[in-house]
Design an enzyme around this catalytic site. Structure first.
Site, PDB file in Angstrom:
ATOM      1  N   LYS A 187      -6.715  -5.374  -2.773  1.00  0.00           N
ATOM      2  CA  LYS A 187      -7.951  -5.360  -2.111  1.00  0.00           C
ATOM      3  C   LYS A 187      -8.507  -4.361  -1.278  1.00  0.00           C
ATOM      4  CE  LYS A 187      -3.904  -4.392   0.874  1.00  0.00           C
ATOM      5  NZ  LYS A 187      -4.660  -3.467   2.108  1.00  0.00           N
TER       6      LYS A 187
ATOM      7  N   CYS B 171      -1.916  -2.865   7.831  1.00  0.00           N
ATOM      8  CA  CYS B 171      -2.061  -3.490   6.218  1.00  0.00           C
ATOM      9  C   CYS B 171      -0.761  -4.180   6.816  1.00  0.00           C
ATOM     10  CB  CYS B 171      -1.780  -3.317   5.425  1.00  0.00           C
ATOM     11  SG  CYS B 171      -4.050  -2.751   5.235  1.00  0.00           S
TER      12      CYS B 171
ATOM     13  N   ASP C 102       0.989  -1.210   0.108  1.00  0.00           N
ATOM     14  CA  ASP C 102      -0.345   0.035   0.118  1.00  0.00           C
ATOM     15  C   ASP C 102       0.797   0.767  -0.074  1.00  0.00           C
ATOM     16  OD1 ASP C 102      -2.400  -1.665   0.307  1.00  0.00           O
ATOM     17  OD2 ASP C 102      -3.031  -1.374   1.848  1.00  0.00           O
TER      18      ASP C 102
HETATM   19  C1  VGL Z   1      -4.578   0.789   5.707  1.00  0.00           C
HETATM   20  C2  VGL Z   1      -6.485   1.336   6.926  1.00  0.00           C
HETATM   21  C3  VGL Z   1      -6.933   1.518   6.636  1.00  0.00           C
HETATM   22  C4  VGL Z   1      -3.657   0.266   5.385  1.00  0.00           C
HETATM   23  C5  VGL Z   1      -5.556   0.475   4.840  1.00  0.00           C
HETATM   24  O1  VGL Z   1      -2.605  -0.196   4.346  1.00  0.00           O
HETATM   25  O2  VGL Z   1      -2.124  -0.114   6.555  1.00  0.00           O
HETATM   26  N1  VGL Z   1      -5.033   1.171   6.943  1.00  0.00           N
HETATM   27  N2  VGL Z   1      -7.169   1.050   4.937  1.00  0.00           N
END
Ligand code: VGL
Ligand code: ZN
Length: 198
Positions: free
Chosen positions: A107, A152, A9
């Site tokens: 995702k 994540c 991410d």
């Molecule tokens: C994430 C919160 C919401 C992450 C993704 O990538 O850690 N955290 N969505």
């Protein structure tokens, strides 16, 4: 031993100026790029929510970001709207070397369920397909980097260790959100699951 680098991410919304900015989120990009050549495979994950996703506080009357809610699959933190499909916020950081990646896993695209882990959605049973990709490529060892350490990256690392991969998290190439001690509990959870923190 066949090794994959899993880059979690590294998207604009998790970098300074983004909707769910992780402090120092963009500091890790150059170091991640520099690691890529050392691996047999590079996998990127991309948080990829529809508008009105159930993990957004704005989807729940009277709820503010960072409050908790009970979902059918368990407790869920509510977030600011982030990583909406097709937006600039959902795009990878412009400096990330995406050209080295052989696989991009999206995702969090189902409206009613969040997905922190690169392997399973937050019900801990709906697979993303990443396990199959790695196994059919003969990959045994994973190094994880990216955002955010305590969400994540943590969920991905623990799931990977439970699936039997040898997992190292390069904490110098991760950054955390750190909500109510979430970083400390993520660190002990990862260590307890057999993940190496480097
Ligand atoms: C994430 C919160 C919401 C992450 C993704 O990538 O850690 N955290 N969505
Ligand atoms: Zn998300």
């Amino acid at each position: 031993m066949t090794r994959a680098l899993i880059v979690i991410d590294v998207q604009n919304d998790f970098c300074p100026g983004g909707a769910l900015a992780v402090p120092g989120g963009d500091d890790i990009v150059a170091g991640i790029n520099a690691l890529m050549a050392d691996y047999d495979a590079v996998v990127l994950t991309q948080d990829w929510h529809p508008t009105g996703h159930s993990s957004f506080a704005s989807s729940h009357n009277g709820k503010a970001p960072y409050e908790m809610i009970d979902m059918p699959y368990g407790p869920q933190v509510l977030w600011p709207d982030h990583c909406v499909q097709g937006t600039e916020g959902a795009a990878f950081h412009a400096d990330l070397n995406t050209g080295r990646a052989s696989m991009i896993v999206r995702k969090g695209y189902r409206p009613a369920i969040d997905s922190y882990s690169a392997f399973f959605e937050n019900d801990h049973e709906t697979p993303t397909g990443l396990e199959g990709y790695l196994r059919t490529r003969g990959i045994t060892d994973l190094t994880m980097v990216g955002l955010a350490t305590d969400f994540c990256v943590n969920f991905s690392a623990v799931d990977a260790a439970k699936l039997g991969f040898n997992v190292t998290v390069r904490t110098d190439l991760c950054r955390a959100i750190d909500l109510d001690g979430s970083l400390a509990s993520a660190q002990s959870g990862m260590t307890g699951a057999g993940v190496t923190l480097a």
